[in-house]
Design a protein around this motif. Structure first.
Motif, PDB file in Angstrom:
ATOM      1  N   ARG A  61       0.844  -1.195   0.000  1.00  0.00           N
ATOM      2  CA  ARG A  61       0.000   0.000   0.000  1.00  0.00           C
ATOM      3  C   ARG A  61       0.885   1.253   0.000  1.00  0.00           C
ATOM      4  O   ARG A  61       2.065   1.200   0.343  1.00  0.00           O
ATOM      5  N   LYS A 120      -2.280  11.905  -2.415  1.00  0.00           N
ATOM      6  CA  LYS A 120      -2.626  11.884  -0.996  1.00  0.00           C
ATOM      7  C   LYS A 120      -3.598  12.995  -0.623  1.00  0.00           C
ATOM      8  O   LYS A 120      -3.393  14.145  -1.015  1.00  0.00           O
ATOM      9  N   ARG A 179     -11.585   2.539   9.279  1.00  0.00           N
ATOM     10  CA  ARG A 179     -10.320   3.239   9.534  1.00  0.00           C
ATOM     11  C   ARG A 179     -10.429   4.260  10.659  1.00  0.00           C
ATOM     12  O   ARG A 179      -9.630   5.173  10.756  1.00  0.00           O
TER      13      ARG A 179
HETATM   14  C1  PEP Z   1      -4.471   6.208   3.499  1.00  0.00           C
HETATM   15  O1  PEP Z   1      -4.785   5.014   3.637  1.00  0.00           O
HETATM   16  O2  PEP Z   1      -3.366   6.565   3.113  1.00  0.00           O
HETATM   17  C2  PEP Z   1      -5.456   7.258   3.826  1.00  0.00           C
HETATM   18  C3  PEP Z   1      -5.264   8.523   3.467  1.00  0.00           C
HETATM   19  O3  PEP Z   1      -6.504   6.798   4.514  1.00  0.00           O
HETATM   20  P1  PEP Z   1      -7.892   7.503   4.910  1.00  0.00           P
HETATM   21  O4  PEP Z   1      -8.576   7.813   3.620  1.00  0.00           O
HETATM   22  O5  PEP Z   1      -8.565   6.403   5.682  1.00  0.00           O
HETATM   23  O6  PEP Z   1      -7.567   8.696   5.750  1.00  0.00           O
END
Ligand code: PEP
Ligand code: MN
Length: 295
Positions: free
Chosen positions: A77, A82, A191
């Motif tokens: 991953r 981002k 998450r």
């Molecule tokens: C990630 O997995 O890098 C991430 C940004 O997760 P989330 O969308 O759950 O914040």
């Protein structure tokens, strides 16, 4: 006797039939198992999705891929694109975008490891899909319905992270969208959810372990857990990983970085290679106690 088979307050039995015809289980034993890049997801062997938060450099993802694969991870991953909370950038705190996707493609070939990576914008869906074995839709895009539709059309398996402010109902509705637009391979990922600060015993988010059995009452889709983003704090990652497995998670996503304190983003969150290797052994022990396994 419990009258409503699904006592979850915001999802009624009628809803199950009318709003979730695709996501809902057809019978108690209905469980989807996907084979993605040769890895079974939803079966008794639990896949691990591991790697850095961000695809910072080719070197970082190469050494991470090599190490996590040796320790038993099934997928690498890492985000080249981002969702960064603040708009400010520095050399270290920046996305590698197209270049990062290229590196992921190279590392995938070099180490023969499948890739899961986030796609954030419609215009990059084709590029990300050219490398990703699973498209990750992040918490912040979970209810971006036009975007879900476009991702669905790729027919690539999709990991749908739960928005940190969404109910199970909203989350499953987003999965229903993806399935309605022709993509059956949806994996759910818990998450951590936001809780009011007055109720926060811990960190920014709270890992909702209870949503795992709750989701499984309703849906046949696999559900995995991401204790790294939920805890935001590496010393708690081990216990929350093991608890997620005990709660019935179909897989685990973990942030792993060779040098966590120097991670470009969220340096408190990743575990290092040695911690990861040790954790996989404990994950296997807990898995075996419920007739599942890691190795
Ligand atoms: C990630 O997995 O890098 C991430 C940004 O997760 P989330 O969308 O759950 O914040
Ligand atoms: Mn992250």
């Amino acid at each position: 006797m419990i009258e409503n088979k699904f006592p979850t307050k915001d999802i009624s039995e009628d809803d199950i039939k009318t709003k979730f015809p695709l996501v809902a289980k057809k019978n108690d034993d209905h469980k989807s198992i996907f084979n993605i890049a040769g890895v079974e997801i939803g079966g008794s062997k639990l896949p691990i999705f591991a790697g850095p938060n961000m695809v910072e450099s080719k070197q970082l993802i190469s050494e991470t891929a090599e190490s996590i694969k040796k320790s038993g991870a099934s997928f690498l991953r890492g985000g080249a694109f981002k969702p960064l909370t603040f708009p400010y950038r520095s050399k270290k705190y920046n996305e590698t975008r197209e270049e990062g996707i290229k590196w992921l493609g190279e590392v995938k070939k070099e180490f023969n490891i499948p890739i899961i990576t986030e796609v954030m914008e419609e215009k990059y869906i084709d590029l990300v899909s050219s490398v990703a074995d699973i498209l990750q839709i992040g918490t912040r895009n979970m209810q971006n319905f036009p975007f879900l539709i476009e991702c669905a059309k790729t027919k690539k398996p999709i990991l749908l992270k739960r928005h940190f402010g969404c109910s199970l109902r909203d989350w499953l509705a987003a999965a229903e969208y993806i399935m309605y637009y022709g993509n059956e391979q949806v994996i759910l990922c818990e998450r951590g959810v936001s809780v009011p600060h007055t109720h926060r015993s811990t960190s920014r988010f709270l890992l909702d372990l209870q949503v795992i059995p709750a989701a499984k009452e309703i849906t046949h889709l696999p559900i995995i857990s991401d204790p790294s983003h939920a805890t935001f704090w590496s010393p708690w990652v081990e216990s929350m990983t093991l608890a997620s497995i005990a709660a019935g998670a179909d897989g685990i996503m973990l942030e792993v970085h060779p040098d966590p304190k120097n991670s470009a983003v969220d340096p408190l969150q990743p575990i290092n290679f040695e911690e990861f290797e040790n954790l996989t052994k404990k994950m296997d022990l807990v898995s075996r106690s419920i007739n599942k396994r890691i190795f």
